[in-house]
Scaffold this motif. Structure first.
Motif, PDB file in Angstrom:
ATOM      1  N   SER A  75      -5.258 -24.304  16.238  1.00 54.51           N
ATOM      2  CA  SER A  75      -3.853 -24.659  16.064  1.00 54.51           C
ATOM      3  C   SER A  75      -3.613 -25.494  14.806  1.00 54.51           C
ATOM      4  O   SER A  75      -2.703 -26.303  14.767  1.00 54.51           O
ATOM      5  CB  SER A  75      -3.353 -25.424  17.295  1.00 54.51           C
ATOM      6  OG  SER A  75      -2.113 -24.950  17.682  1.00 54.51           O
ATOM      7  N   SER A  76      -4.433 -25.312  13.791  1.00 55.67           N
ATOM      8  CA  SER A  76      -4.289 -26.086  12.556  1.00 55.67           C
ATOM      9  C   SER A  76      -4.467 -25.157  11.356  1.00 55.67           C
ATOM     10  O   SER A  76      -5.487 -25.204  10.668  1.00 55.67           O
ATOM     11  CB  SER A  76      -5.333 -27.204  12.514  1.00 55.67           C
ATOM     12  OG  SER A  76      -5.297 -27.966  13.678  1.00 55.67           O
ATOM     13  N   TYR A 115      -3.208 -25.218   8.451  1.00 62.45           N
ATOM     14  CA  TYR A 115      -3.374 -25.899   7.159  1.00 62.45           C
ATOM     15  C   TYR A 115      -4.838 -26.206   6.848  1.00 62.45           C
ATOM     16  O   TYR A 115      -5.243 -26.258   5.699  1.00 62.45           O
ATOM     17  CB  TYR A 115      -2.557 -27.208   7.124  1.00 62.45           C
ATOM     18  CG  TYR A 115      -2.977 -28.162   8.202  1.00 62.45           C
ATOM     19  CD1 TYR A 115      -2.304 -28.203   9.402  1.00 62.45           C
ATOM     20  CD2 TYR A 115      -4.086 -28.972   8.038  1.00 62.45           C
ATOM     21  CE1 TYR A 115      -2.717 -29.034  10.412  1.00 62.45           C
ATOM     22  CE2 TYR A 115      -4.502 -29.810   9.044  1.00 62.45           C
ATOM     23  CZ  TYR A 115      -3.821 -29.840  10.226  1.00 62.45           C
ATOM     24  OH  TYR A 115      -4.248 -30.662  11.219  1.00 62.45           O
ATOM     25  N   ASP A 136      -8.599 -30.816  11.707  1.00 63.60           N
ATOM     26  CA  ASP A 136      -7.720 -30.079  12.603  1.00 63.60           C
ATOM     27  C   ASP A 136      -7.082 -31.033  13.615  1.00 63.60           C
ATOM     28  O   ASP A 136      -7.608 -32.106  13.906  1.00 63.60           O
ATOM     29  CB  ASP A 136      -8.415 -28.880  13.256  1.00 63.60           C
ATOM     30  CG  ASP A 136      -9.438 -29.265  14.277  1.00 63.60           C
ATOM     31  OD1 ASP A 136      -9.033 -29.773  15.329  1.00 63.60           O
ATOM     32  OD2 ASP A 136     -10.637 -29.067  14.027  1.00 63.60           O
ATOM     33  N   LEU A 137      -5.918 -30.633  14.103  1.00 65.71           N
ATOM     34  CA  LEU A 137      -5.092 -31.516  14.939  1.00 65.71           C
ATOM     35  C   LEU A 137      -5.836 -32.041  16.157  1.00 65.71           C
ATOM     36  O   LEU A 137      -5.801 -33.235  16.451  1.00 65.71           O
ATOM     37  CB  LEU A 137      -3.845 -30.753  15.406  1.00 65.71           C
ATOM     38  CG  LEU A 137      -2.851 -30.382  14.318  1.00 65.71           C
ATOM     39  CD1 LEU A 137      -1.832 -29.392  14.837  1.00 65.71           C
ATOM     40  CD2 LEU A 137      -2.159 -31.622  13.789  1.00 65.71           C
ATOM     41  N   PHE A 138      -6.534 -31.127  16.856  1.00 62.73           N
ATOM     42  CA  PHE A 138      -7.171 -31.553  18.096  1.00 62.73           C
ATOM     43  C   PHE A 138      -8.330 -32.528  17.856  1.00 62.73           C
ATOM     44  O   PHE A 138      -8.604 -33.370  18.708  1.00 62.73           O
ATOM     45  CB  PHE A 138      -7.625 -30.340  18.920  1.00 62.73           C
ATOM     46  CG  PHE A 138      -6.469 -29.613  19.540  1.00 62.73           C
ATOM     47  CD1 PHE A 138      -5.738 -30.194  20.561  1.00 62.73           C
ATOM     48  CD2 PHE A 138      -6.077 -28.375  19.074  1.00 62.73           C
ATOM     49  CE1 PHE A 138      -4.649 -29.554  21.125  1.00 62.73           C
ATOM     50  CE2 PHE A 138      -4.990 -27.711  19.629  1.00 62.73           C
ATOM     51  CZ  PHE A 138      -4.271 -28.305  20.656  1.00 62.73           C
ATOM     52  N   SER A 139      -8.990 -32.428  16.699  1.00 63.24           N
ATOM     53  CA  SER A 139     -10.065 -33.396  16.436  1.00 63.24           C
ATOM     54  C   SER A 139      -9.453 -34.766  16.123  1.00 63.24           C
ATOM     55  O   SER A 139     -10.019 -35.799  16.472  1.00 63.24           O
ATOM     56  CB  SER A 139     -10.993 -32.909  15.325  1.00 63.24           C
ATOM     57  OG  SER A 139     -10.341 -32.968  14.087  1.00 63.24           O
ATOM     58  N   VAL A 168      -4.359 -24.625  24.226  1.00 63.28           N
ATOM     59  CA  VAL A 168      -4.713 -23.827  23.039  1.00 63.28           C
ATOM     60  C   VAL A 168      -3.750 -24.142  21.901  1.00 63.28           C
ATOM     61  O   VAL A 168      -4.138 -24.303  20.753  1.00 63.28           O
ATOM     62  CB  VAL A 168      -4.635 -22.318  23.369  1.00 63.28           C
ATOM     63  CG1 VAL A 168      -4.793 -21.479  22.113  1.00 63.28           C
ATOM     64  CG2 VAL A 168      -5.701 -21.959  24.372  1.00 63.28           C
ATOM     65  N   SER A 169      -2.471 -24.278  22.255  1.00 69.02           N
ATOM     66  CA  SER A 169      -1.472 -24.492  21.212  1.00 69.02           C
ATOM     67  C   SER A 169      -1.133 -25.973  21.088  1.00 69.02           C
ATOM     68  O   SER A 169      -0.908 -26.664  22.080  1.00 69.02           O
ATOM     69  CB  SER A 169      -0.238 -23.653  21.548  1.00 69.02           C
ATOM     70  OG  SER A 169       0.921 -24.385  21.370  1.00 69.02           O
ATOM     71  N   ALA A 170      -1.069 -26.430  19.836  1.00 70.07           N
ATOM     72  CA  ALA A 170      -0.745 -27.835  19.579  1.00 70.07           C
ATOM     73  C   ALA A 170       0.688 -28.125  20.022  1.00 70.07           C
ATOM     74  O   ALA A 170       1.001 -29.216  20.482  1.00 70.07           O
ATOM     75  CB  ALA A 170      -0.912 -28.134  18.103  1.00 70.07           C
ATOM     76  N   GLU A 171       1.564 -27.116  19.893  1.00 67.51           N
ATOM     77  CA  GLU A 171       2.965 -27.290  20.277  1.00 67.51           C
ATOM     78  C   GLU A 171       3.066 -27.583  21.774  1.00 67.51           C
ATOM     79  O   GLU A 171       3.751 -28.523  22.193  1.00 67.51           O
ATOM     80  CB  GLU A 171       3.769 -26.032  19.923  1.00 67.51           C
ATOM     81  CG  GLU A 171       5.238 -26.188  20.246  1.00 67.51           C
ATOM     82  CD  GLU A 171       6.047 -24.923  20.020  1.00 67.51           C
ATOM     83  OE1 GLU A 171       5.455 -23.901  19.651  1.00 67.51           O
ATOM     84  OE2 GLU A 171       7.275 -24.992  20.217  1.00 67.51           O
ATOM     85  N   LEU A 229       3.878 -28.216  14.369  1.00 70.27           N
ATOM     86  CA  LEU A 229       2.489 -28.678  14.249  1.00 70.27           C
ATOM     87  C   LEU A 229       1.499 -27.533  14.070  1.00 70.27           C
ATOM     88  O   LEU A 229       1.458 -26.606  14.872  1.00 70.27           O
ATOM     89  CB  LEU A 229       2.089 -29.478  15.484  1.00 70.27           C
ATOM     90  CG  LEU A 229       2.428 -30.965  15.489  1.00 70.27           C
ATOM     91  CD1 LEU A 229       1.941 -31.612  16.771  1.00 70.27           C
ATOM     92  CD2 LEU A 229       1.852 -31.695  14.287  1.00 70.27           C
ATOM     93  N   GLY A 230       0.731 -27.619  13.017  1.00 69.89           N
ATOM     94  CA  GLY A 230      -0.354 -26.662  12.786  1.00 69.89           C
ATOM     95  C   GLY A 230       0.074 -25.297  12.325  1.00 69.89           C
ATOM     96  O   GLY A 230      -0.747 -24.403  12.192  1.00 69.89           O
ATOM     97  N   MET A 231       1.366 -25.114  12.067  1.00 70.15           N
ATOM     98  CA  MET A 231       1.850 -23.773  11.732  1.00 70.15           C
ATOM     99  C   MET A 231       2.125 -23.582  10.240  1.00 70.15           C
ATOM    100  O   MET A 231       2.563 -22.517   9.835  1.00 70.15           O
ATOM    101  CB  MET A 231       3.137 -23.470  12.522  1.00 70.15           C
ATOM    102  CG  MET A 231       2.964 -23.512  14.020  1.00 70.15           C
ATOM    103  SD  MET A 231       1.607 -22.506  14.591  1.00 70.15           S
ATOM    104  CE  MET A 231       2.255 -20.880  14.282  1.00 70.15           C
TER     105      MET A 231
END
Lengths: 276, 161
Positions: A64-65, A67, B51-54, B78-81, B108-110
């Motif tokens: 989901s990242s 970027y 990455d967002l989740f880390s 699975v999705s950050a949203e 987020l993340g898109m």
């Protein structure tokens, strides 16, 4: 969600998702199609992926990242933590002849990563006897990356382990199975830069890199002239075809590569060592 | 003895006032946590392309953990949203700019790194002064509640005395 039988899954090299088009499986026997019941079927009966399924797949691949994989996506791939990669393509935005961004990914090719430790055993024995540059070639899908992974693993382990530098532009040469190897890896940057960094700072005995082309020939020559043995791969069916590419021909003429390994898959499987 | 009891009543009133103010703190500390998270996200994306989740997994904030915000972010979605929206549901409704915070989830993340950091910075820049203002209000409220508590304590003490 499609569940493949273990027999079919073991033959798959790639799973290809295309928005609004048939899902296909790449195997040594050719491209296969599957229906909603996970059975091999004709192309006209094949199951298709929707754009939201492809987007979800990309979200999973990028955690989901998007970027974080911006540059890789522009180059057409997403590296995965196990050393494999997914190829991606779709609608791009270009400025000045270069890709600025990929606005829509609608095709994903999930490559099944294979780590076969002994794939390069015979060639590695020859390399250990005499550190000579080696060019590994085959047509696309011929197992070059698997061969290079094996070479990196075999040369950097054991009693006579060598210091191996890996220029891993596409982040697929070093896998978790290589945790005990004495490998220094530069990843996520162009090969030319990675080779230069490795040569200057890590004093490797061997540098391994995948898919050499127009870029990086100068750096590979400089590394070879510094006494580093280069093992690299390129696409090609025979040496004559490879010699038609000026950069690779120049590397061979300058003695960067003294050996070549032709890889075969399909009917004739294995490798053939050639002296250049 | 009476004098001592009166002193206890006044101090208790003051403390009770403080306790009432403490309850009003929730939205402020949560908003402050969100602001810290936004700043961490911006820096990590800009510098390391993490990455967002880390980033969510490494980020720590006592109040966001207490309310369940961090738990929802790290729940394995699975999705950050989806993770962000679920996390926003755990925040106090009094958190300033909650709607804007929630709407960040949709982006987020898109997008590319530049757009992503700009969106996060924009929200952080708007949220920062609101959090500061909210902090000032909270301090003023706490002081008023304490004074009020002490005054009530005084009145009760006078009556008793």
């Amino acid at each position: 969600m499609i569940k493949l039988s273990p027999a079919l899954a073991s033959q798959i090299d790639e799973i290809r998702l295309r928005a609004g088009r048939p899902v296909s499986l790449t195997t040594q026997k050719g491209n296969l199609f599957i229906d909603a019941q996970s059975r091999v079927c004709r192309q006209s009966d094949a199951v298709s992926a929707t754009i939201s399924e492809v987007s979800e797949c990309v979200a999973r691949l990028t955690r989901s990242s998007v970027y974080a994989y911006e540059e890789c996506i522009k180059s057409g791939f997403i590296p995965l933590p196990d050393g494999s990669r997914a190829g991606v393509c779709g609608e791009t935005v270009c400025t000045g002849g270069a890709i600025k961004s990929v606005k829509l990914i609608d095709s994903v090719s999930l490559r099944v990563s294979r780590f076969i430790p002994d794939a390069a055993r015979g060639v590695c024995a020859a390399i250990r006897r005499e550190l000579l540059g080696t060019l590994v070639y085959s047509p696309p899908g011929g197992g070059k990356t698997t061969f290079l992974r094996s070479a990196a693993y075999l040369l950097s382990t054991g009693r006579e382990a060598l210091r191996v530098g890996v220029a891993d532009e596409r982040e697929e040469l070093v896998t978790p199975e290589m945790s005990a190897c004495i490998i220094d890896r530069v990843s996520g940057c162009p090969k030319a830069l990675a080779v230069e960094i490795l040569t200057r700072t890590m004093s490797p005995q061997v540098i391994i890199c995948d898919e050499i082309g127009a870029n990086g020939a100068e750096e590979l020559l400089a590394a070879a002239n510094s006494g580093v043995c280069i093992i690299a791969s390129c696409h090609g069916a025979d040496i004559k075809e490879i010699m038609s590419r000026p950069q690779i021909a120049s590397l061979i003429k300058n003695g960067v590569f003294r050996r070549a390994v032709r890889l075969y898959r399909g009917e004739k499987t294995g490798s053939e060592l050639q002296i250049l | 003895m009476k004098l001592f009891a009166c002193a206890v009543i006044v101090v208790s009133g003051w403390l009770l006032g403080g306790l009432t103010a403490e309850n009003k703190k929730e939205s402020f500390v949560q908003a402050r946590g969100i602001l810290r998270l936004l700043e961490t996200l911006r820096a990590e994306i800009d510098y390391a392309r993490a990455d967002l989740f880390s980033v969510f997994a490494r980020f720590s904030d006592k109040y966001l953990e207490e309310c369940g915000f961090m738990g929802a972010l790290n729940s394995g979605a699975v999705s950050a949203e989806k993770a962000w929206n679920a996390a926003c549901d755990t925040l106090s409704p009094a958190v300033p700019m909650l709607a804007e915070i929630r709407s960040l989830g949709g982006t987020l993340g898109m997008s590319d790194a530049q757009t992503q950091t700009e969106l996060i910075s924009k929200l952080a820049l708007s949220l920062g002064p609101r959090v500061e203002e909210s902090g000032r209000e909270l301090r003023a409220k706490a002081s008023n509640y304490r004074v009020l508590g002490a005054l009530m304590g005084c009145m009760a003490a006078i009556v008793i005395y």
